[in-house]
Design a protein around this motif. Structure first.
Motif, mmCIF file in Angstrom:
data_model
loop_
_atom_site.group_PDB
_atom_site.id
_atom_site.type_symbol
_atom_site.label_atom_id
_atom_site.label_comp_id
_atom_site.label_asym_id
_atom_site.label_seq_id
_atom_site.Cartn_x
_atom_site.Cartn_y
_atom_site.Cartn_z
ATOM 1 N N GLN A 81 0.741 -1.200 -0.148
ATOM 2 C CA GLN A 81 -0.045 0.210 -0.099
ATOM 3 C C GLN A 81 0.636 1.223 0.147
ATOM 4 O OE1 GLN A 81 -2.971 -2.503 2.830
ATOM 5 N NE2 GLN A 81 -3.072 -0.274 3.085
ATOM 6 N N GLY A 138 -5.318 -2.947 4.472
ATOM 7 C CA GLY A 138 -4.376 -2.723 5.717
ATOM 8 C C GLY A 138 -3.200 -3.558 5.993
ATOM 9 N N ARG A 193 -8.847 -3.240 7.579
ATOM 10 C CA ARG A 193 -10.015 -2.161 7.442
ATOM 11 C C ARG A 193 -10.536 -1.408 8.579
ATOM 12 N NH1 ARG A 193 -13.558 -2.939 2.120
ATOM 13 N NH2 ARG A 193 -13.337 -0.663 1.287
ATOM 14 N N GLY A 225 -5.922 4.466 6.241
ATOM 15 C CA GLY A 225 -6.280 5.298 6.970
ATOM 16 C C GLY A 225 -7.188 6.407 6.084
ATOM 17 N N GLU A 268 -12.683 3.351 4.256
ATOM 18 C CA GLU A 268 -12.928 2.502 5.616
ATOM 19 C C GLU A 268 -14.400 2.750 5.938
ATOM 20 O OE1 GLU A 268 -8.654 1.860 7.310
ATOM 21 O OE2 GLU A 268 -8.821 3.677 6.044
#
Ligand code: MOS
Length: 696
Positions: A208, A240, A349, A507, A663
């Motif tokens: 990510q 995540g 998540r 995030g 999210e």
């Protein structure tokens, strides 16, 4: 801050990377073409705690096609061993079952696997402890949550307010271990090139954030950042778990260093993921609410017990939502961790908000029932004027509008609030509601470069990531609006540390953070080069700090509406309808936004009914380590699911007017399912997942 006008932004542009993906030409980590690849298979500890006494690798080394074998006794030493998760093969200690203790590199994946299985390991076992309990003897408070937030807060006098409250709720909610299961398991190709004397390392990774991987891994190998290049143009999901490098990345690079310059390919298989790449901690959450007869909260206490690994702390910020969600003059939150002999938990998540809002929003439903007030009305009565913790005004809190819009669309007005009041044959029908929230953040340190090409085209570069979320498309739309051109004339480049610095896709901050840098670079470009730039004109700029960051409370909000049908004999739960209404600022891409929201809601449905990793405490590992035994919602589970959002521009969050939406879809979704199950059956299940046995 005045957001830039939207021309391309908001449109449901189809994914620009879609054709490459469906024709199989978009390379994922394992598929990059390298010369003379080798294949790695790891050796994992089969005890949960103790020491490796001996590793007999003779059978492995004797196999045809084995290139090299690594063990805890002979692996290359790391230059930095401060990270307990990444410090693998540096000593003989075993901290959890499944820990990496060796590897075989071979000419094929099959040979590597056979050889790794033939490595004989002798252990000295020590007693292990893998079980989370609310009364665990070694519970401790973490120093900080998210580096800045205290573990505990205490305002007013919660005990006195609870004692004096007309109505109280005091319940404990539990959520199980859950594992991230992106479609693409973690994979790397590591290349260690020393032909020029000074090592140059390339890591093709499923991550990510390429820059985050480099920043973490380069010091481990004593490399300058410029000596490690990380490449990840396409990523098949992460949720995540790919938000930071894990031990498998270290093993791949270590092995590459020992493989004579040949590339090392390491595809972590699904079963291995259950020990190696993070998971959501189980939680035990006690919530106490005190309210007056009208349902106005006088006290709110949210106490969380969760686990961390003894080898490295990860403290999930589960009760943070209870610091900002509702008005309550007396408020307490706390987090306690049990350090166990288990793998290191990590982001999944909406870490924190997701399990926290499950408990908090079921508790609110219980309070509504106890007060005899409609659950939507209860939330309206507890709406805070400003953010409770900081006192800051909201940049855009439209929770009530989400609730009212959803109620209208869902047909909430016809609902008989009495549980077990609707039946259709053998099915008990019910509906439930829950609120959602997620912080709107932007990360620092984002840089974008814009280059004008001779033919009216712009190249826009930033080392961002697309985990399948739509970054390729959304950033192109932002760049087009920022430059005042069409998306067809923008060539975006992302997913490579050779591109300017970018924060991790985590995030729900990715598009906000990277987009801010692109808008800043476009502004600077036009100032420097005017309306008619010459070919090769170039600008590189770091995103400025948000002047409103400390002045406004920036959070997204939402409301979930769920209908369930419960078979009165078998306890089988079906979910015929889910509706989510969200306040997330401006939509950048209506199509990919909707996908993120319904994807989050689907994962929330999955959390409510299916997901649970079962650890066998006798041996210390998760036994449900594949998709046959770790159940997730599949197509047949997902019926009428819809996500909509308010027409809104956030004037404070970022120059696009957006707030991020990766999210929030999962936050509160499981609570809405649980609340609907209560309405259907009259049974309150406080322990996820809500399996049929809990309703019989
Ligand atoms: Mo998300 S769990 O912060 O990648």
């Amino acid at each position: 801050m005045k957001p830039i006008p939207a021309k391309s932004m908001g449109a449901p542009l189809t994914r620009l990377d879609g054709p490459a993906k469906v024709t199989g030409t978009a390379p994922y980590a394992f598929e990059h073409q390298v010369q003379r690849p080798t294949y790695l298979h790891p050796v994992q500890a089969t005890i949960a705690h103790g020491r490796v006494v001996a590793m007999d690798t003779s059978a492995a080394a004797a196999l045809d096609g084995v290139v090299t074998v690594l063990t805890v006794f002979d692996a290359p030493k790391l230059a930095d061993t401060s990270d307990g998760e990444l410090r693998i093969l540096q000593d003989d200690r075993v901290h959890f079952r499944g820990q990496l203790i060796g590897a075989v590199v071979a000419e094929s994946a099959e040979i590597a696997r056979e050889a790794a299985d033939s490595v004989r390991v002798d252990y000295r076992t020590e007693p292990h402890d893998t079980e989370l309990r609310a009364d665990h003897p070694r519970l401790y408070a973490p120093e900080k949550l998210l580096e800045t937030e205290p573990a505990d807060t205490d305002e007013g006098d919660v005990d006195a307010a609870l004692a004096a409250a007309a109505v109280t709720v005091d319940q404990t909610y539990t959520t199980p271990i859950e594992h991230n299961n992106p479609m693409e398991p973690h994979a790397s190709i590591a290349v260690w090139d020393e032909t020029s004397g000074r090592p140059r390392v390339t890591l093709y990774d499923s991550t990510q954030g390429v820059h985050a991987v480099r920043k973490t891994l380069a010091p481990l190998f004593g490399l300058e950042p410029g000596q490690l290049r990380v490449i990840a143009p396409h990523v098949g999901g992460g949720f995540g778990s790919k938000g930071a490098p894990h031990a498998h990345n270290v093993l791949a690079i270590m092995a590459a260093r020992r493989s004579g310059g040949r590339p090392v390919k390491f595809a972590v298989i699904r079963q291995q993921m259950f020990a190696l790449v993070g998971y959501r901690t189980p939680t035990i959450q006690r919530i106490r609410l005190g309210a007056d007869r009208d349902g106005r909260l006088t006290a709110l206490s949210h106490e969380v017990v969760e686990l961390t690994s003894a080898v490295k702390e990860f403290a999930e910020q589960t009760a943070l939502v209870s610091r900002m969600m509702y008005a309550a003059p007396n408020r307490r939150t706390s987090h306690r961790l049990a350090p166990l002999d288990v793998p290191v938990p990590f982001w999944m998540r909406a870490p924190g908000e997701c399990p926290g809002m499950f408990a908090a929003e079921v508790a609110m439903d219980e309070l509504a029932a106890a007060c005899g007030i409609d659950p939507i009305e209860l939330r309206v009565r507890n709406e805070p004027e400003s953010e409770p913790a900081s006192g800051n005004p909201w940049s855009g809190r439209h929770l009530i509008e989400c609730l009212r819009t959803g109620a209208e669309r869902f047909g909430w007005a016809e609902r008989d609030p009495a549980p077990r009041s609707r039946r259709q044959g053998d099915w008990l029908l019910g509906t439930g509601v829950a609120a959602a929230t997620y912080p709107a953040s932007s990360m620092p340190g984002n840089v974008a470069r814009i280059v004008y090409c001779s033919d009216g085209r712009y190249t826009v570069q930033i080392g961002a990531a697309d985990l399948g979320t739509g970054t390729w498309t959304a950033l192109t739309q932002i760049a087009a609006d920022a430059l005042g051109c069409d998306t067809a004339t923008v060539d975006l480049q992302i997913g490579d540390t050779d591109l300017p610095a970018a924060s991790v896709a985590g995030g729900s901050s990715g598009i906000s953070s990277w987009g801010t840098a692109i808008v800043a670079a476009a502004r600077a470009f036009r100032e420097q080069h005017g309306e008619k730039p010459s070919a090769g004109a170039e600008t590189i700029t770091e995103a400025p700090e948000n002047p409103d960051a400390d002045k406004f409370a920036m959070h997204s909000f939402g409301a979930h509406f769920v209908e369930v049908a419960v078979d009165r004999d078998t306890g089988e739960i079906r979910v015929p309808r889910m509706l989510g209404v969200f306040s997330i600022g401006r939509a950048i891409n209506a199509r990919t936004l909707r996908s993120q929201l319904i994807g989050g809601m689907t994962m929330g449905l999955s959390m409510a009914l299916h997901e649970e990793s079962v650890r066998d405490h006798r041996f210390g590992h998760v036994v449900t380590q594949d998709l046959a035994t770790y159940h997730i919602s599949a197509h047949a589970d997902v019926r009428d699911i819809e996500a909509i959002w308010l027409d809104e521009v956030d004037e404070h969050a970022n120059p696009m007017g957006s707030r991020g939406a990766g999210e929030i879809g999962i936050v509160g979704a499981a609570a809405a399912v649980a609340n609907a199950v209560y309405h259907a059956t009259g049974m309150r299940v406080r322990d996820l997942p809500i399996t049929p046995d809990k309703l019989l």
